[in-house]
Design a protein around this motif. Structure first.
Motif, PDB file in Angstrom:
ATOM      1  N   TYR A  58     -27.269 -31.948 -52.292  1.00 47.27           N
ATOM      2  CA  TYR A  58     -28.055 -33.160 -52.075  1.00 47.27           C
ATOM      3  C   TYR A  58     -27.137 -34.261 -51.543  1.00 47.27           C
ATOM      4  N   ILE A  59     -27.462 -34.833 -50.443  1.00 50.24           N
ATOM      5  CA  ILE A  59     -26.746 -35.881 -49.695  1.00 50.24           C
ATOM      6  C   ILE A  59     -25.287 -35.520 -49.391  1.00 50.24           C
ATOM      7  N   LEU A  60     -24.976 -34.243 -49.314  1.00 47.66           N
ATOM      8  CA  LEU A  60     -23.593 -33.825 -49.045  1.00 47.66           C
ATOM      9  C   LEU A  60     -23.098 -34.349 -47.700  1.00 47.66           C
ATOM     10  N   THR A  61     -23.946 -34.352 -46.700  1.00 47.13           N
ATOM     11  CA  THR A  61     -23.514 -34.850 -45.390  1.00 47.13           C
ATOM     12  C   THR A  61     -23.105 -36.315 -45.481  1.00 47.13           C
ATOM     13  N   ALA A  62     -23.886 -37.128 -46.163  1.00 48.90           N
ATOM     14  CA  ALA A  62     -23.546 -38.545 -46.309  1.00 48.90           C
ATOM     15  C   ALA A  62     -22.250 -38.722 -47.084  1.00 48.90           C
ATOM     16  N   LYS A  63     -22.063 -37.921 -48.122  1.00 41.68           N
ATOM     17  CA  LYS A  63     -20.808 -37.989 -48.879  1.00 41.68           C
ATOM     18  C   LYS A  63     -19.626 -37.649 -47.979  1.00 41.68           C
TER      19      LYS A  63
ATOM     20  N   GLN B  77     -16.199 -46.402 -34.887  1.00 49.10           N
ATOM     21  CA  GLN B  77     -15.992 -46.275 -36.329  1.00 49.10           C
ATOM     22  C   GLN B  77     -15.596 -47.618 -36.940  1.00 49.10           C
ATOM     23  N   ARG B  78     -14.940 -48.429 -36.181  1.00 47.33           N
ATOM     24  CA  ARG B  78     -14.458 -49.725 -36.675  1.00 47.33           C
ATOM     25  C   ARG B  78     -15.598 -50.597 -37.208  1.00 47.33           C
ATOM     26  N   TYR B  79     -16.798 -50.430 -36.664  1.00 51.02           N
ATOM     27  CA  TYR B  79     -17.919 -51.284 -37.039  1.00 51.02           C
ATOM     28  C   TYR B  79     -18.849 -50.651 -38.068  1.00 51.02           C
ATOM     29  N   LEU B  80     -18.572 -49.414 -38.465  1.00 57.04           N
ATOM     30  CA  LEU B  80     -19.367 -48.747 -39.487  1.00 57.04           C
ATOM     31  C   LEU B  80     -19.048 -49.361 -40.842  1.00 57.04           C
ATOM     32  N   ARG B  81     -20.071 -49.847 -41.539  1.00 56.64           N
ATOM     33  CA  ARG B  81     -19.866 -50.513 -42.824  1.00 56.64           C
ATOM     34  C   ARG B  81     -20.292 -49.678 -44.019  1.00 56.64           C
ATOM     35  N   GLY B  82     -20.972 -48.580 -43.773  1.00 58.15           N
ATOM     36  CA  GLY B  82     -21.384 -47.733 -44.882  1.00 58.15           C
ATOM     37  C   GLY B  82     -22.383 -46.683 -44.432  1.00 58.15           C
ATOM     38  N   VAL B  83     -22.671 -45.775 -45.352  1.00 57.08           N
ATOM     39  CA  VAL B  83     -23.550 -44.641 -45.070  1.00 57.08           C
ATOM     40  C   VAL B  83     -24.628 -44.570 -46.144  1.00 57.08           C
ATOM     41  N   ILE B  84     -25.828 -44.224 -45.713  1.00 59.52           N
ATOM     42  CA  ILE B  84     -26.940 -43.966 -46.629  1.00 59.52           C
ATOM     43  C   ILE B  84     -27.369 -42.532 -46.392  1.00 59.52           C
ATOM     44  N   GLY B  85     -27.480 -41.780 -47.475  1.00 60.78           N
ATOM     45  CA  GLY B  85     -27.812 -40.366 -47.363  1.00 60.78           C
ATOM     46  C   GLY B  85     -29.230 -40.055 -47.786  1.00 60.78           C
ATOM     47  N   SER B  86     -29.735 -38.965 -47.226  1.00 64.62           N
ATOM     48  CA  SER B  86     -31.029 -38.442 -47.668  1.00 64.62           C
ATOM     49  C   SER B  86     -30.937 -36.931 -47.749  1.00 64.62           C
ATOM     50  N   GLY B  87     -31.838 -36.375 -48.516  1.00 64.82           N
ATOM     51  CA  GLY B  87     -31.855 -34.933 -48.683  1.00 64.82           C
ATOM     52  C   GLY B  87     -32.933 -34.532 -49.666  1.00 64.82           C
ATOM     53  N   ASN B  88     -32.855 -33.298 -50.088  1.00 65.18           N
ATOM     54  CA  ASN B  88     -33.809 -32.731 -51.024  1.00 65.18           C
ATOM     55  C   ASN B  88     -33.066 -32.412 -52.317  1.00 65.18           C
ATOM     56  N   ARG B  89     -33.486 -32.993 -53.412  1.00 66.64           N
ATOM     57  CA  ARG B  89     -32.806 -32.791 -54.699  1.00 66.64           C
ATOM     58  C   ARG B  89     -32.838 -31.327 -55.143  1.00 66.64           C
ATOM     59  N   ASN B  90     -33.744 -30.538 -54.600  1.00 63.94           N
ATOM     60  CA  ASN B  90     -33.807 -29.114 -54.936  1.00 63.94           C
ATOM     61  C   ASN B  90     -32.537 -28.373 -54.539  1.00 63.94           C
ATOM     62  N   PHE B  91     -31.738 -28.971 -53.651  1.00 66.02           N
ATOM     63  CA  PHE B  91     -30.512 -28.319 -53.203  1.00 66.02           C
ATOM     64  C   PHE B  91     -29.300 -28.690 -54.052  1.00 66.02           C
ATOM     65  N   ASN B  92     -29.547 -29.295 -55.206  1.00 69.06           N
ATOM     66  CA  ASN B  92     -28.529 -29.542 -56.232  1.00 69.06           C
ATOM     67  C   ASN B  92     -27.263 -30.179 -55.685  1.00 69.06           C
ATOM     68  N   ASP B  93     -26.119 -29.492 -55.727  1.00 67.18           N
ATOM     69  CA  ASP B  93     -24.838 -30.053 -55.295  1.00 67.18           C
ATOM     70  C   ASP B  93     -24.829 -30.446 -53.819  1.00 67.18           C
TER      71      ASP B  93
ATOM     72  N   TYR C 137     -31.669 -41.572 -50.869  1.00 67.68           N
ATOM     73  CA  TYR C 137     -33.082 -41.402 -51.180  1.00 67.68           C
ATOM     74  C   TYR C 137     -33.464 -39.962 -50.867  1.00 67.68           C
ATOM     75  N   GLU C 138     -34.580 -39.544 -51.432  1.00 64.73           N
ATOM     76  CA  GLU C 138     -35.014 -38.162 -51.229  1.00 64.73           C
ATOM     77  C   GLU C 138     -36.068 -38.078 -50.127  1.00 64.73           C
TER      78      GLU C 138
ATOM     79  N   SER D 274     -32.765 -38.232 -36.844  1.00 64.95           N
ATOM     80  CA  SER D 274     -33.960 -37.744 -37.527  1.00 64.95           C
ATOM     81  C   SER D 274     -34.425 -36.470 -36.840  1.00 64.95           C
ATOM     82  N   THR D 275     -34.308 -35.360 -37.525  1.00 62.96           N
ATOM     83  CA  THR D 275     -34.682 -34.069 -36.961  1.00 62.96           C
ATOM     84  C   THR D 275     -36.132 -33.726 -37.249  1.00 62.96           C
ATOM     85  N   GLU D 276     -36.539 -33.876 -38.487  1.00 60.24           N
ATOM     86  CA  GLU D 276     -37.888 -33.500 -38.915  1.00 60.24           C
ATOM     87  C   GLU D 276     -38.818 -34.709 -39.060  1.00 60.24           C
ATOM     88  N   GLY D 277     -38.323 -35.903 -38.785  1.00 60.18           N
ATOM     89  CA  GLY D 277     -39.141 -37.108 -38.902  1.00 60.18           C
ATOM     90  C   GLY D 277     -39.001 -37.835 -40.228  1.00 60.18           C
ATOM     91  N   ASN D 278     -38.280 -37.254 -41.185  1.00 57.05           N
ATOM     92  CA  ASN D 278     -38.129 -37.904 -42.487  1.00 57.05           C
ATOM     93  C   ASN D 278     -37.344 -39.206 -42.389  1.00 57.05           C
TER      94      ASN D 278
END
Length: 150
Positions: free
Chosen positions: A105-110, A87-103, A124-125, A10-14
């Motif tokens: 949005y959640i690119l890092t999580a993808k 990595q063996r124990y990672l079961r999934g990723v949840i992304g967040s971002g700002n929808r204003n950034f279009n394509d 979530y946004e 969490s960089t900005e607290g979101n």
């Protein structure tokens, strides 16, 4: 009662604000909620339990989704996951971002989902809402109970 392990940055607290909303959902469910912030100063631990990662999107290098666009601020989390057998124990990723950034949005999580071969559980946004937390929390629990990646 379930143990729910979540790694996040969490960089900005979101993301931290969303973690607080997830903690309320865990309390309602009677679960043992273990969120851990990962940053540049975090010493790498050896993960021994399944976890999910919450990752915000901070990018530089353009407005598209190609290789010229690179992550910033979230690199410590990715490096932590890559360390040893974490990595063996990672079961999934949840992304967040700002929808204003279009394509973007959640690119890092993808990208994390693809790189670590785990599902993109949900997104979530910005700070997320209590409704997002109520929707996403059961998906976190389901992912932690799955054998994906084991």
């Amino acid at each position: 009662m379930s143990q729910v392990n979540v790694l996040y940055t969490s960089t900005e607290g979101n993301t931290e604000a969303f973690i607080d909303k997830l903690a309320l959902e865990a309390e309602k469910a009677g679960d043992d909620f273990h969120p851990r912030a990962i940053g540049d100063e975090t010493e790498v631990a050896v993960e021994k339990q399944p976890y999910v990662a919450l990752v915000p999107t901070y990018l530089t290098g353009g407005t598209g989704t190609g290789p010229e666009v690179t992550e910033i601020f979230t690199n410590a989390l990715g490096e932590y996951i890559e360390e040893g057998n974490n990595q063996r124990y990672l079961r999934g990723v949840i992304g967040s971002g700002n929808r204003n950034f279009n394509d973007q949005y959640i690119l890092t999580a993808k990208r994390y989902a693809k790189k670590f071969n785990v599902p993109l559980i949900d997104h979530y946004e910005l700070r997320g809402s209590k409704f997002d937390a109520a929707r996403i929390y059961p998906k976190i629990k389901a992912a932690l109970e799955s054998k994906h990646g084991a």
